[in-house]
Design a protein around this motif. Sequence first.
Motif, PDB file in Angstrom:
ATOM      1  N   GLN A  99      79.133 -37.310  82.467  1.00  0.00           N
ATOM      2  CA  GLN A  99      79.848 -38.049  83.432  1.00  0.00           C
ATOM      3  C   GLN A  99      79.554 -39.559  83.381  1.00  0.00           C
ATOM      4  OE1 GLN A  99      81.769 -36.503  85.711  1.00  0.00           O
ATOM      5  NE2 GLN A  99      81.141 -34.373  85.851  1.00  0.00           N
ATOM      6  N   PHE A 100      80.494 -40.368  83.661  1.00  0.00           N
ATOM      7  CA  PHE A 100      80.193 -41.630  82.963  1.00  0.00           C
ATOM      8  C   PHE A 100      80.629 -42.555  84.189  1.00  0.00           C
ATOM      9  CE2 PHE A 100      81.402 -45.304  79.910  1.00  0.00           C
ATOM     10  CZ  PHE A 100      79.974 -45.682  79.764  1.00  0.00           C
ATOM     11  N   ILE A 101      79.676 -43.574  84.572  1.00  0.00           N
ATOM     12  CA  ILE A 101      80.263 -44.830  85.248  1.00  0.00           C
ATOM     13  C   ILE A 101      79.875 -46.000  84.835  1.00  0.00           C
ATOM     14  CG2 ILE A 101      78.057 -44.196  86.501  1.00  0.00           C
ATOM     15  CD1 ILE A 101      81.086 -45.382  88.367  1.00  0.00           C
ATOM     16  N   TYR A 102      80.747 -47.053  84.736  1.00  0.00           N
ATOM     17  CA  TYR A 102      80.314 -48.076  83.943  1.00  0.00           C
ATOM     18  C   TYR A 102      80.868 -49.328  84.796  1.00  0.00           C
ATOM     19  CZ  TYR A 102      85.329 -47.559  81.976  1.00  0.00           C
ATOM     20  OH  TYR A 102      86.484 -47.663  81.610  1.00  0.00           O
ATOM     21  N   PHE A 103      80.938 -50.434  84.269  1.00  0.00           N
ATOM     22  CA  PHE A 103      80.814 -51.751  84.720  1.00  0.00           C
ATOM     23  C   PHE A 103      81.785 -52.463  83.698  1.00  0.00           C
ATOM     24  CE2 PHE A 103      77.496 -50.486  87.231  1.00  0.00           C
ATOM     25  CZ  PHE A 103      77.587 -50.673  88.489  1.00  0.00           C
ATOM     26  N   ARG A 104      82.554 -53.169  84.263  1.00  0.00           N
ATOM     27  CA  ARG A 104      83.551 -54.421  83.421  1.00  0.00           C
ATOM     28  C   ARG A 104      83.307 -55.658  83.873  1.00  0.00           C
ATOM     29  NH1 ARG A 104      87.872 -50.851  84.264  1.00  0.00           N
ATOM     30  NH2 ARG A 104      88.616 -49.400  82.324  1.00  0.00           N
ATOM     31  N   SER A 172      83.898 -38.066  94.795  1.00  0.00           N
ATOM     32  CA  SER A 172      83.483 -36.470  94.384  1.00  0.00           C
ATOM     33  C   SER A 172      83.946 -36.562  92.531  1.00  0.00           C
ATOM     34  CB  SER A 172      84.340 -35.609  94.864  1.00  0.00           C
ATOM     35  OG  SER A 172      84.161 -35.404  96.424  1.00  0.00           O
ATOM     36  N   ILE A 173      82.686 -36.181  92.014  1.00  0.00           N
ATOM     37  CA  ILE A 173      82.721 -36.158  90.512  1.00  0.00           C
ATOM     38  C   ILE A 173      83.651 -34.877  90.183  1.00  0.00           C
ATOM     39  CG2 ILE A 173      80.745 -37.648  90.401  1.00  0.00           C
ATOM     40  CD1 ILE A 173      79.316 -35.310  89.589  1.00  0.00           C
ATOM     41  N   LEU A 174      84.129 -35.003  89.038  1.00  0.00           N
ATOM     42  CA  LEU A 174      84.916 -33.910  88.327  1.00  0.00           C
ATOM     43  C   LEU A 174      84.138 -32.899  87.488  1.00  0.00           C
ATOM     44  CD1 LEU A 174      88.251 -35.850  87.589  1.00  0.00           C
ATOM     45  CD2 LEU A 174      87.919 -34.458  89.593  1.00  0.00           C
ATOM     46  N   ASP A 175      84.770 -31.734  87.534  1.00  0.00           N
ATOM     47  CA  ASP A 175      83.687 -30.725  86.782  1.00  0.00           C
ATOM     48  C   ASP A 175      83.616 -31.292  85.374  1.00  0.00           C
ATOM     49  OD1 ASP A 175      83.495 -28.925  88.927  1.00  0.00           O
ATOM     50  OD2 ASP A 175      85.070 -27.715  88.431  1.00  0.00           O
ATOM     51  N   ASN A 176      82.547 -30.870  84.552  1.00  0.00           N
ATOM     52  CA  ASN A 176      82.014 -31.202  83.369  1.00  0.00           C
ATOM     53  C   ASN A 176      81.387 -29.831  82.744  1.00  0.00           C
ATOM     54  OD1 ASN A 176      82.564 -32.602  80.870  1.00  0.00           O
ATOM     55  ND2 ASN A 176      81.599 -34.509  81.735  1.00  0.00           N
ATOM     56  N   PRO A 177      81.212 -29.746  81.723  1.00  0.00           N
ATOM     57  CA  PRO A 177      80.455 -28.578  81.007  1.00  0.00           C
ATOM     58  C   PRO A 177      79.141 -28.166  81.788  1.00  0.00           C
ATOM     59  CG  PRO A 177      81.412 -29.818  79.276  1.00  0.00           C
ATOM     60  CD  PRO A 177      81.693 -30.742  80.553  1.00  0.00           C
ATOM     61  N   MET A 254      93.058 -26.687  86.137  1.00  0.00           N
ATOM     62  CA  MET A 254      92.149 -27.335  87.181  1.00  0.00           C
ATOM     63  C   MET A 254      92.668 -27.928  88.173  1.00  0.00           C
ATOM     64  SD  MET A 254      89.557 -26.529  85.195  1.00  0.00           S
ATOM     65  CE  MET A 254      88.368 -27.776  85.921  1.00  0.00           C
ATOM     66  N   VAL A 255      92.628 -27.282  89.443  1.00  0.00           N
ATOM     67  CA  VAL A 255      93.529 -27.393  90.621  1.00  0.00           C
ATOM     68  C   VAL A 255      92.762 -28.645  90.966  1.00  0.00           C
ATOM     69  CG1 VAL A 255      94.459 -25.432  90.935  1.00  0.00           C
ATOM     70  CG2 VAL A 255      92.154 -25.894  91.957  1.00  0.00           C
ATOM     71  N   GLU A 256      91.492 -28.961  90.748  1.00  0.00           N
ATOM     72  CA  GLU A 256      90.927 -30.251  91.494  1.00  0.00           C
ATOM     73  C   GLU A 256      91.363 -31.423  90.581  1.00  0.00           C
ATOM     74  OE1 GLU A 256      86.723 -30.838  89.035  1.00  0.00           O
ATOM     75  OE2 GLU A 256      86.759 -30.625  91.254  1.00  0.00           O
ATOM     76  N   ASP A 257      91.782 -31.353  89.473  1.00  0.00           N
ATOM     77  CA  ASP A 257      92.282 -32.679  88.697  1.00  0.00           C
ATOM     78  C   ASP A 257      93.801 -32.503  88.435  1.00  0.00           C
ATOM     79  OD1 ASP A 257      92.443 -34.767  86.950  1.00  0.00           O
ATOM     80  OD2 ASP A 257      91.097 -33.855  85.689  1.00  0.00           O
ATOM     81  N   SER A 258      94.457 -33.676  88.857  1.00  0.00           N
ATOM     82  CA  SER A 258      95.836 -33.630  89.126  1.00  0.00           C
ATOM     83  C   SER A 258      96.070 -34.050  87.527  1.00  0.00           C
ATOM     84  CB  SER A 258      96.448 -34.676  89.882  1.00  0.00           C
ATOM     85  OG  SER A 258      96.131 -36.007  89.902  1.00  0.00           O
ATOM     86  N   TYR A 259      95.639 -34.565  86.799  1.00  0.00           N
ATOM     87  CA  TYR A 259      95.813 -34.824  85.316  1.00  0.00           C
ATOM     88  C   TYR A 259      95.558 -33.644  84.493  1.00  0.00           C
ATOM     89  CZ  TYR A 259      95.703 -39.843  86.867  1.00  0.00           C
ATOM     90  OH  TYR A 259      96.028 -40.796  87.422  1.00  0.00           O
ATOM     91  N   VAL A 260      96.401 -33.433  83.627  1.00  0.00           N
ATOM     92  CA  VAL A 260      96.413 -32.425  82.544  1.00  0.00           C
ATOM     93  C   VAL A 260      95.688 -33.273  81.298  1.00  0.00           C
ATOM     94  CG1 VAL A 260      97.545 -30.563  81.288  1.00  0.00           C
ATOM     95  CG2 VAL A 260      98.265 -31.192  83.499  1.00  0.00           C
ATOM     96  N   ASN A 261      94.279 -32.944  81.419  1.00  0.00           N
ATOM     97  CA  ASN A 261      93.600 -33.759  80.264  1.00  0.00           C
ATOM     98  C   ASN A 261      92.992 -32.772  79.228  1.00  0.00           C
ATOM     99  OD1 ASN A 261      91.591 -35.315  78.922  1.00  0.00           O
ATOM    100  ND2 ASN A 261      90.562 -35.930  80.630  1.00  0.00           N
ATOM    101  N   PHE A 262      93.772 -32.976  78.038  1.00  0.00           N
ATOM    102  CA  PHE A 262      93.798 -31.708  76.996  1.00  0.00           C
ATOM    103  C   PHE A 262      92.517 -32.096  76.378  1.00  0.00           C
ATOM    104  CE2 PHE A 262      98.533 -32.033  77.083  1.00  0.00           C
ATOM    105  CZ  PHE A 262      98.573 -30.952  77.567  1.00  0.00           C
ATOM    106  N   SER A 263      91.889 -33.236  76.362  1.00  0.00           N
ATOM    107  CA  SER A 263      90.540 -33.446  75.656  1.00  0.00           C
ATOM    108  C   SER A 263      89.435 -32.463  76.247  1.00  0.00           C
ATOM    109  CB  SER A 263      90.017 -34.736  75.689  1.00  0.00           C
ATOM    110  OG  SER A 263      90.976 -35.643  75.291  1.00  0.00           O
TER     111      SER A 263
END
Length: 369
Positions: A99-104, A172-177, A254-263
């Motif tokens: 999980q990554f949280i960053y600043f610009r 809410s953070i999204l699922d990761n491995p 992945m119903v919690e994520d509306s984006y279909v993220n193939f990565s």
Amino acid sequence: MKIRYTNLLFIVLFSMLFVNGQQSIFQEGAYIVYSEDNEKVVLKDTLFKGRRALKLDGTSSSIALLDDINTKNFRVEMDIAGQVMSGLGFHAKDGMNYQFIYFRPQMGNTSEAIQYIPIYNGALSWVFYNYPVYETSTDIKSLEWFHAAFEVRGKNLKVFVNDEPEPKMNISILDNPVDSGKLLLRSLFGPSYFANITWQALTNTEIKEKTLPQTDFLTKWEISEQFPRDTITDYFDNILKRANVADNWKTINMVEDSYVNFSRYFKHPRGVLVAKTSIEADNQSIKNLHFDFVGRVKIILNGNDLFTYKKIRFERVFDSTFSIGLPLKEGKNELIVIVEGDAAFFGKGFRYLGRNQHTNWGFIARVED
């Protein structure tokens, strides 16, 4: 007396490491630094604007991985002075999944100042996870020190800036491995300085998860294996033929994520694939397909081409950027989406930890009457 002195020394060392229950971490020599070419680098702490700091320049030193703390529920605090992108990775399985949280800092006081992204297989999918949920504003400036605190309990992430009582981000953070793991620091496209970094374990408080909203986003798909990208005009037609011949489909949803993220589904995301789904219709009708995507795309319904985008699209992805009519027949309808991703935008792909790859690859789509 010898025992007393020993105990006193232990107390002094203990107090140096813990302040109000917080342990000082990322001490010099306690972490491993990698360049963007995935080479181990030895760094010495530096002095920047009056503070002893760990410096990552984003190229010869890209990430600093700390693997002796297994984080799950925690609070991390630090001072940051970054030029372009500076952040904290947590729940890290390795340098490719976290999980990554960053600043610009250059985007201080805009909606792009803070961003959260789940990193799947090295993909920095920043065009997907954006405002108004995963990006937010705060008052920070390039290469000026500010204080940041990150608090994680269960799937909840809060980000505080400059000791303000209310979080600048609360999501809410999204699922990761993994749902726990290592910590890392990362800098991109320029130098970042990190100082006074502390970690504190938090109690495993049960937090009620929000019920997932009922939406019409298309999240259930069958996806092919990935195939090499090409520069030949209309090569997508050949990709579809190869996918059908291979007949090697994987179901995703992945119903919690509306984006279909193939990565999320490939250890080395760098190709083009076919995604297909079925839409049932009670009668012949025309519905609306609202969508957006990265890179190049082709959309086919029941064997008929509906939409083709041959240029490279590389912008933030939002619901309903594009809309087309979806002429459905009664019964089962097959919707096919062929997607290339953003690797061509970077030439051979985005460079991260020794390899070129996609960093954004996928789409968002929903059907509306």
